[in-house]
Each structure stands twice: as C-alpha cells, then as structure tokens.
Design a protein around this motif. Structure first.
Motif, mmCIF file in Angstrom:
data_model
loop_
_atom_site.group_PDB
_atom_site.id
_atom_site.type_symbol
_atom_site.label_atom_id
_atom_site.label_comp_id
_atom_site.label_asym_id
_atom_site.label_seq_id
_atom_site.Cartn_x
_atom_site.Cartn_y
_atom_site.Cartn_z
ATOM 1 N N MET A 35 -76.840 38.081 17.890
ATOM 2 C CA MET A 35 -77.363 39.485 17.354
ATOM 3 C C MET A 35 -77.995 39.069 15.757
ATOM 4 N N GLU A 36 -77.339 38.655 15.011
ATOM 5 C CA GLU A 36 -77.862 38.213 13.853
ATOM 6 C C GLU A 36 -78.997 37.371 13.792
ATOM 7 N N GLU A 37 -79.105 36.610 14.636
ATOM 8 C CA GLU A 37 -80.317 35.609 14.815
ATOM 9 C C GLU A 37 -81.475 36.444 15.138
ATOM 10 N N MET A 38 -81.124 37.429 16.318
ATOM 11 C CA MET A 38 -82.344 38.125 16.815
ATOM 12 C C MET A 38 -82.666 39.078 15.822
ATOM 13 N N ALA A 39 -81.792 39.640 14.877
ATOM 14 C CA ALA A 39 -82.349 40.574 13.786
ATOM 15 C C ALA A 39 -83.058 39.944 12.760
ATOM 16 N N ALA A 40 -82.708 38.733 12.532
ATOM 17 C CA ALA A 40 -83.270 37.703 11.453
ATOM 18 C C ALA A 40 -84.767 37.636 11.815
ATOM 19 N N ASN A 56 -93.181 29.683 5.004
ATOM 20 C CA ASN A 56 -91.950 29.137 5.264
ATOM 21 C C ASN A 56 -90.975 29.946 5.127
ATOM 22 N N LEU A 57 -91.276 31.382 5.583
ATOM 23 C CA LEU A 57 -90.211 32.331 5.418
ATOM 24 C C LEU A 57 -88.918 32.126 6.470
ATOM 25 N N ASN A 58 -87.826 32.260 5.764
ATOM 26 C CA ASN A 58 -86.503 32.107 6.539
ATOM 27 C C ASN A 58 -85.633 33.079 6.170
ATOM 28 N N ILE A 59 -85.150 34.083 7.139
ATOM 29 C CA ILE A 59 -84.077 34.852 6.766
ATOM 30 C C ILE A 59 -82.883 34.626 7.369
ATOM 31 N N LEU A 60 -81.765 34.574 6.946
ATOM 32 C CA LEU A 60 -80.622 34.151 7.518
ATOM 33 C C LEU A 60 -79.576 35.498 7.462
ATOM 34 N N ILE A 61 -79.186 36.068 8.422
ATOM 35 C CA ILE A 61 -78.185 37.122 8.309
ATOM 36 C C ILE A 61 -76.652 36.599 8.546
ATOM 37 N N ASP A 62 -75.695 37.220 7.961
ATOM 38 C CA ASP A 62 -74.452 36.756 8.017
ATOM 39 C C ASP A 62 -73.716 37.911 7.708
ATOM 40 N N ASP A 63 -73.296 38.536 8.692
ATOM 41 C CA ASP A 63 -72.415 39.941 8.651
ATOM 42 C C ASP A 63 -73.486 40.938 8.192
ATOM 43 N N ASP A 64 -72.960 41.069 6.882
ATOM 44 C CA ASP A 64 -73.931 42.504 6.402
ATOM 45 C C ASP A 64 -74.759 42.059 5.303
ATOM 46 N N ALA A 65 -74.845 40.578 4.987
ATOM 47 C CA ALA A 65 -75.526 39.881 3.798
ATOM 48 C C ALA A 65 -76.810 38.944 4.591
ATOM 49 N N ALA A 66 -77.890 39.350 3.987
ATOM 50 C CA ALA A 66 -78.954 38.546 4.394
ATOM 51 C C ALA A 66 -79.530 37.430 2.908
ATOM 52 N N THR A 67 -79.963 36.375 3.550
ATOM 53 C CA THR A 67 -80.549 35.345 2.474
ATOM 54 C C THR A 67 -81.890 35.123 2.861
ATOM 55 N N ILE A 68 -82.860 35.251 1.774
ATOM 56 C CA ILE A 68 -84.148 34.794 2.228
ATOM 57 C C ILE A 68 -84.999 33.739 1.366
ATOM 58 N N THR A 69 -85.359 32.999 2.019
ATOM 59 C CA THR A 69 -86.044 31.786 1.566
ATOM 60 C C THR A 69 -87.513 31.824 1.930
ATOM 61 N N VAL A 82 -87.947 41.678 -0.210
ATOM 62 C CA VAL A 82 -86.478 41.906 -0.617
ATOM 63 C C VAL A 82 -86.264 43.301 -0.054
ATOM 64 N N LEU A 83 -87.131 44.378 -0.455
ATOM 65 C CA LEU A 83 -86.891 45.492 0.067
ATOM 66 C C LEU A 83 -86.866 45.997 1.374
ATOM 67 N N LEU A 84 -87.704 45.330 2.076
ATOM 68 C CA LEU A 84 -87.711 45.474 3.566
ATOM 69 C C LEU A 84 -86.664 44.977 4.029
ATOM 70 N N VAL A 85 -85.870 43.998 3.971
ATOM 71 C CA VAL A 85 -84.922 43.428 4.417
ATOM 72 C C VAL A 85 -83.612 44.242 3.945
ATOM 73 N N GLY A 86 -83.318 44.769 2.583
ATOM 74 C CA GLY A 86 -82.206 45.278 2.124
ATOM 75 C C GLY A 86 -82.227 46.785 2.650
ATOM 76 N N ASN A 87 -83.631 47.285 2.858
ATOM 77 C CA ASN A 87 -83.580 48.587 3.547
ATOM 78 C C ASN A 87 -83.365 48.690 5.179
ATOM 79 N N SER A 88 -83.054 47.521 5.619
ATOM 80 C CA SER A 88 -82.676 47.558 7.045
ATOM 81 C C SER A 88 -81.237 47.912 7.255
ATOM 82 N N ASP A 89 -81.032 48.685 8.404
ATOM 83 C CA ASP A 89 -79.757 49.197 8.874
ATOM 84 C C ASP A 89 -78.748 47.961 9.227
ATOM 85 N N GLY A 90 -77.524 47.944 8.498
ATOM 86 C CA GLY A 90 -76.862 46.816 8.777
ATOM 87 C C GLY A 90 -76.695 45.843 7.519
ATOM 88 N N ILE A 91 -77.697 45.971 6.576
ATOM 89 C CA ILE A 91 -77.624 44.953 5.539
ATOM 90 C C ILE A 91 -77.246 45.731 4.204
#
Length: 164
Positions: A35-40, A56-69, A82-91
């Motif tokens: 589910m985290e992979e699908m959300a990312a 080279n966008l990569n988003i990794l989700i681990d529980d309620d934390a996201a890492t963006i490179t 950052v805002l798009l990812v952070g304003n997402s449900d569950g992050i």
C-alpha cells in the motif's frame, strides 16, 4: 458433556491449519508495504500530472513519513512537491532531500503557514504581507494544489512566498 477449554489459535501451530501469528503479521506487513509503494507511485504520478518538474523523483513512504529525493527545476517547485506530499492523507512528516537545479536567479525559500479554522487567504495575506489584497500572491504560489482561493481547509499547509 461439559464445557471444554482450548488454547485459542493453537490449531494452526499444532495441525498446520490456518496461519500462525507470525505468518499473519508477516502478511499484514507485506500488505502495508504494498500500500505504501502504491501511494508513493500515485504521488509521483500526481507530481508529473501537475507538471511539477523534478528529475529522478523518488518518493518513499514508511508508515506516516515520506522521503522525497530528486532534482527540482526551482525552489518553488521543490516547495510545491513537499506540500503536495505533506498535505496527503496519512502523511505526518516529509523528509525533503531534493536538490534544486542551478538557476540564474536564486529565489528565497518561502515561509509555510498551517491553515487554522477561520483562516482565509486574505487573512493570511494580511498577517504575512500587511495587506489582505495580496491574497492572489498566496493563491498563485500554491497552484496547482489550490484550484479556488476560497477552498482551503484547517491543517493544510500553504507556501507564503517572499514578495518581490
């Protein structure tokens, strides 16, 4: 006959029927990772759909934390991602590890504002700029995530760019 007592969930362990607690936990963890992979991937697609240029966008989700490179086209793009990812449900948190491509004009980092009940873009503009009529600056700085200046919600985080 009478009442018989048994050890709950022992059947799988004794007879190989069903799943052990460890097997169920492993399956649940695997489902959560999927589910985290699908959300990312969905967030990465949304960044692309919104024409936010990040190589080279990569988003990794681990529980309620996201890492963006990746490398953003400019500072504004970086902040919008950052805002798009952070304003997402569950992050709950975003670890921004993006870089910014070298630009001819280096723009200052924006401030961020968390919307509270009763906020309007005009009220926020009055607070940051001293002029409520500067609300279009905030609206434009948060496009394409915002589609209507009257549609902001408590808990949402907005970019507040420095005025020229």
């Amino acid at each position: 006959m009478g009442l018989f007592s048994f050890i709950k969930n022992a059947g799988a362990k004794v007879f190989g029927i069903g799943k052990t607690d460890a097997e169920e936990a492993a399956e649940a963890k695997a489902a959560e990772l999927k589910m985290e992979e699908m959300a990312a991937k969905k967030l990465e697609e949304t960044v692309s759909d919104l024409d936010l240029e990040v190589t080279n966008l990569n988003i990794l989700i681990d529980d309620d934390a996201a890492t963006i490179t990746g490398e953003a086209k400019d500072q504004a793009t970086k902040e919008k991602v950052v805002l798009l990812v952070g304003n997402s449900d569950g992050i709950a948190t975003v670890d921004d590890q993006m870089t910014v491509a070298e630009a001819e004009v280096v723009e200052p980092e924006a401030q961020f504002h968390t919307v509270v009940s009763g906020d309007t873009l005009g009220k926020i503009a009055k607070h940051y700029y001293g002029n409520a009529m500067k609300y279009p600056e905030i609206f434009e700085a948060n496009k394409p995530m915002l589609t209507d200046p009257d549609k902001i919600y408590p808990g949402q985080v907005l970019r507040i760019p420095a005025l020229d």
